[in-house]
Design a protein around this motif. Structure first.
Motif, mmCIF file in Angstrom:
data_model
loop_
_atom_site.group_PDB
_atom_site.id
_atom_site.type_symbol
_atom_site.label_atom_id
_atom_site.label_comp_id
_atom_site.label_asym_id
_atom_site.label_seq_id
_atom_site.Cartn_x
_atom_site.Cartn_y
_atom_site.Cartn_z
ATOM 1 N N ARG A 134 40.889 51.951 38.607
ATOM 2 C CA ARG A 134 39.668 51.143 38.690
ATOM 3 C C ARG A 134 40.010 49.654 38.699
ATOM 4 N N LEU A 135 40.935 49.242 37.852
ATOM 5 C CA LEU A 135 41.355 47.840 37.818
ATOM 6 C C LEU A 135 42.012 47.433 39.130
ATOM 7 N N ALA A 136 43.010 48.200 39.570
ATOM 8 C CA ALA A 136 43.784 47.820 40.752
ATOM 9 C C ALA A 136 42.937 47.870 42.010
ATOM 10 N N LEU A 137 42.172 48.945 42.159
ATOM 11 C CA LEU A 137 41.357 49.075 43.363
ATOM 12 C C LEU A 137 40.219 48.063 43.361
ATOM 13 N N GLY A 138 39.649 47.804 42.179
ATOM 14 C CA GLY A 138 38.579 46.814 42.110
ATOM 15 C C GLY A 138 39.047 45.432 42.512
ATOM 16 N N VAL A 139 40.211 45.013 42.018
ATOM 17 C CA VAL A 139 40.767 43.713 42.391
ATOM 18 C C VAL A 139 41.119 43.688 43.873
ATOM 19 N N GLY A 140 41.761 44.740 44.355
ATOM 20 C CA GLY A 140 42.156 44.770 45.764
ATOM 21 C C GLY A 140 40.971 44.703 46.700
ATOM 22 N N LEU A 141 39.897 45.436 46.376
ATOM 23 C CA LEU A 141 38.712 45.437 47.240
ATOM 24 C C LEU A 141 37.958 44.117 47.173
ATOM 25 N N ARG A 142 37.902 43.489 46.008
ATOM 26 C CA ARG A 142 37.255 42.176 45.922
ATOM 27 C C ARG A 142 37.989 41.158 46.780
ATOM 28 N N LEU A 143 39.307 41.165 46.722
ATOM 29 C CA LEU A 143 40.071 40.250 47.563
ATOM 30 C C LEU A 143 39.894 40.573 49.036
ATOM 31 N N LEU A 144 39.878 41.855 49.372
ATOM 32 C CA LEU A 144 39.720 42.248 50.778
ATOM 33 C C LEU A 144 38.365 41.814 51.308
ATOM 34 N N GLU A 145 37.322 41.987 50.512
ATOM 35 C CA GLU A 145 35.997 41.549 50.944
ATOM 36 C C GLU A 145 35.970 40.032 51.141
ATOM 37 N N THR A 146 36.732 39.314 50.320
ATOM 38 C CA THR A 146 36.817 37.862 50.465
ATOM 39 C C THR A 146 37.613 37.461 51.697
ATOM 40 N N GLY A 147 38.633 38.270 52.041
ATOM 41 C CA GLY A 147 39.397 37.962 53.242
ATOM 42 C C GLY A 147 40.892 38.101 53.116
ATOM 43 N N VAL A 148 41.409 38.687 52.035
ATOM 44 C CA VAL A 148 42.850 38.798 51.842
ATOM 45 C C VAL A 148 43.220 40.242 51.519
ATOM 46 N N ALA A 149 44.145 40.777 52.297
ATOM 47 C CA ALA A 149 44.680 42.112 52.049
ATOM 48 C C ALA A 149 46.080 41.974 51.467
ATOM 49 N N LEU A 150 46.236 42.387 50.213
ATOM 50 C CA LEU A 150 47.541 42.340 49.575
ATOM 51 C C LEU A 150 48.407 43.505 50.034
ATOM 52 N N GLU A 151 49.708 43.283 50.046
ATOM 53 C CA GLU A 151 50.646 44.402 50.213
ATOM 54 C C GLU A 151 51.052 44.822 48.800
ATOM 55 N N ALA A 152 50.155 45.568 48.166
ATOM 56 C CA ALA A 152 50.240 45.803 46.727
ATOM 57 C C ALA A 152 51.007 47.086 46.420
ATOM 58 N N HIS A 153 52.264 47.159 46.847
ATOM 59 C CA HIS A 153 53.078 48.325 46.510
ATOM 60 C C HIS A 153 53.665 48.156 45.106
ATOM 61 N N GLY A 154 54.414 49.154 44.678
ATOM 62 C CA GLY A 154 54.865 49.192 43.297
ATOM 63 C C GLY A 154 55.859 48.135 42.909
ATOM 64 N N GLN A 155 56.413 47.429 43.872
ATOM 65 C CA GLN A 155 57.348 46.344 43.576
ATOM 66 C C GLN A 155 56.632 45.010 43.460
ATOM 67 N N ASN A 156 55.678 44.745 44.339
ATOM 68 C CA ASN A 156 54.962 43.470 44.334
ATOM 69 C C ASN A 156 53.882 43.396 43.262
ATOM 70 N N LEU A 157 53.351 44.556 42.885
ATOM 71 C CA LEU A 157 52.216 44.586 41.972
ATOM 72 C C LEU A 157 52.694 44.925 40.561
ATOM 73 N N LEU A 158 52.239 44.132 39.589
ATOM 74 C CA LEU A 158 52.545 44.371 38.180
ATOM 75 C C LEU A 158 51.239 44.421 37.401
ATOM 76 N N VAL A 159 51.274 45.101 36.266
ATOM 77 C CA VAL A 159 50.083 45.219 35.438
ATOM 78 C C VAL A 159 50.393 44.685 34.043
ATOM 79 N N VAL A 160 49.445 43.929 33.509
ATOM 80 C CA VAL A 160 49.559 43.431 32.143
ATOM 81 C C VAL A 160 48.941 44.469 31.223
ATOM 82 N N LEU A 161 49.760 44.980 30.292
ATOM 83 C CA LEU A 161 49.307 45.997 29.349
ATOM 84 C C LEU A 161 49.096 45.374 27.975
ATOM 85 N N SER A 162 48.079 45.857 27.271
ATOM 86 C CA SER A 162 47.854 45.419 25.902
ATOM 87 C C SER A 162 48.944 45.983 25.002
#
Length: 509
Positions: A359-387
């Motif tokens: 939900r976090l990753a897809l929500g961020v990716g879709l918001r950016l895509l709707e704005t105009g940017v498609a990330l190449e968000a594979h497992g190397q480029n994308l990191l997650v901040v964990l509590s």
């Protein structure tokens, strides 16, 4: 007839000289490495539009491929999102093959000799990577409790032992000797001493602020990878640079307490030779500023690592980029984890956690895509901040070189994009969706889930809570686009990305 030695035999011969204590462990890991590479290869055979395959049909719990020359290739049903080594062997006209290199040689397709050699190298290198891992990292299983997790970014990346989760060339490093793999591969845990090549500042293209400590009067000191210095920049004088730790991409290294240094490394890794083009250096400051400004529009859910400085000294063979460490975006007690390393935490074993992350990753990716940017968000480029307890809080994205940007979508949101390279720009919704969905859903999320069933459940839970957009509708209703990795690798006369479509994990068709 004389047969050349296999890649595995060559590794054993070199290991006997440089690290004899690893020979037995290497041999023990070979069968598992063959199955891992064969499973990735079988996925490609089952789902990519390879020209020598005439048709596919199910047979009970298995799959039969009808080849154009009349032969038949049979194996298990192929879940395109599965990541474990589930294919111990396949049969070509009844003959069993458990070695991917031997299988491709037996198929005898166009360009099979070169591809078979790469598969042999990938298998041997993967077995070497597994053999050299310490027992605490490789063999004790996932570290479920945050207290057991690494406290440095390079230690997280060291845990990604098997390379690309879906590419048969997941560990292919041609041009690297066994000693060089041990010395430079992040999974082996080395410390790498960078070199510094002095170049007259007047001969360099600089973007951003090149730091004082990498200047020497009228000269700039360009960080170089030791492999590049030995094999490409032979004869160039250099000084001793900082000690650093290699990251997943091999050519990017982390300086303790300092930046990540992306070096030029003119070797073929997985699919292609990756360099740092002069044009990308020239655009790096504009691209970095654009990405960071856009991230600020996402309510703190995304950070983009900034480019501190970039330099090209006349060619892609001598260039470097300095980037922020993703760790600067973690508060006290938080962990910044590359998505490719998440399976080592045990967190994705929880369906609720996986749904939350999707939900976090897809929500961020879709918001950016709707704005105009498609990330190449594979497992190397994308990191997650964990509590501190492992909950996914926000994302960090690094390396904007392969994003795609829609000027028309940006304009609808009143956003300008000056200075972006032309190759990044497209208003084609198919190209934009391919970039994001192929990397994020078919790559990062799929590999984290580990199977189509787990991925489908996580996506179903996630999309119910996301705003409806045309892009989300396309994701829910269509098939899932992904790169045809094996077709690209076996089509040397083609340029650019080649694509295929996989069954949609949301509805299975």
């Amino acid at each position: 007839m004389h047969r050349p030695p296999s890649a595995a035999a060559e590794v054993v011969e070199e290991l006997a000289s440089v690290r004899p204590g690893l020979v037995d462990r290497f041999s023990a890991h070979l069968p598992g490495a063959r199955a891992a590479v064969l499973s990735r290869l079988w996925r490609a055979f089952a789902h990519e539009p390879l020209p020598w395959i005439a048709g596919r049909e199910t047979a009970g719990d298995g799959l039969v491929l009808r080849l154009r020359d009349g032969r038949r290739l049979t194996g298990p049903a192929a879940d395109p999102y599965r990541t474990d080594a589930y294919v111990p062997a396949v049969r070509l006209d009844g003959v069993a093959y458990d070695d991917p290199a031997r299988l491709v040689t037996g198929l005898g397709t166009a360009d099979s000799a070169g591809f078979a050699a790469e598969l042999g190298h990938s298998t041997a290198s993967l077995a070497l990577s597994r053999a050299a891992q310490s027992e605490t990292v490789r063999e004790s299983g996932p570290q479920h409790h945050p207290d057991e997790w690494p406290d440095s970014d390079w230690d997280w990346e060291r845990r990604v032992v098997d390379g690309h989760p879906y590419h048969p060339n997941c560990r292919s490093r041609p041009g690297f000797s066994v000693a060089e793999q041990l010395a430079y591969g992040p999974e082996h845990g080395p410390v790498v001493r960078l070199g510094l090549v002095p170049v007259a500042a007047a001969e360099c293209l600089v973007s951003g602020a090149w730091p004082r400590e990498l200047r020497d009067g009228a000269r700039l000191l360009v960080p170089v990878h030791p492999w590049q210095a030995a094999h490409v920049l032979t004869g160039r004088p250099r000084e001793e640079g900082p000690a650093a730790h290699p990251l997943m991409s091999l050519r990017t290294l982390a300086v303790p307490g300092g930046p990540h240094v992306k070096t030029a490394l003119s070797a073929r890794l997985t699919s292609s030779v990756r360099d740092i083009s002069v044009a990308s250096v020239g655009a790096s400051a504009d691209v970095s500023g654009f990405g960071q400004a856009l991230a600020k529009r996402l309510d703190g859910l995304l950070h983009v690592t900034g480019t501190l400085g970039a330099v090209a000294a006349g060619s892609p063979d001598l260039a470097a980029v300095l980037r922020e460490s993703p760790g600067v975006y973690a508060a006290h007690g938080e962990h910044v984890v590359p998505v490719a390393a998440l399976t080592g935490t045990g967190l994705p074993d929880s369906p609720a956690w996986l749904a939350s992350f999707a939900r976090l990753a897809l929500g961020v990716g879709l918001r950016l895509l709707e704005t105009g940017v498609a990330l190449e968000a594979h497992g190397q480029n994308l990191l997650v901040v964990l509590s501190s307890s492992g909950e996914p809080l926000r994302l960090v994205y690094r390396d904007l070189a392969d994003i795609r940007v829609s000027p028309a979508r940006l304009a609808r949101h009143g956003i300008a994009a000056p200075g972006l390279p032309a190759r990044m720009l497209t208003d084609d919704p198919v190209a934009l969706r391919r970039k994001l969905f192929g990397s994020l859903v078919g790559g990062a999320l799929a590999a984290t889930a580990g199977s189509g069933a787990a991925l489908g459940k996580a996506l179903e839970a996630a999309v119910r809570e996301l705003p409806g957009t045309p892009d989300l509708t396309a994701l829910r209703e269509g098939r899932l686009p992904v790169k045809s990795l094996t077709l690209m690798r076996t089509s040397p006369r083609s340029t650019g990305d080649l694509w295929t479509e996989l069954p949609n994990p949301l509805h299975g068709t």
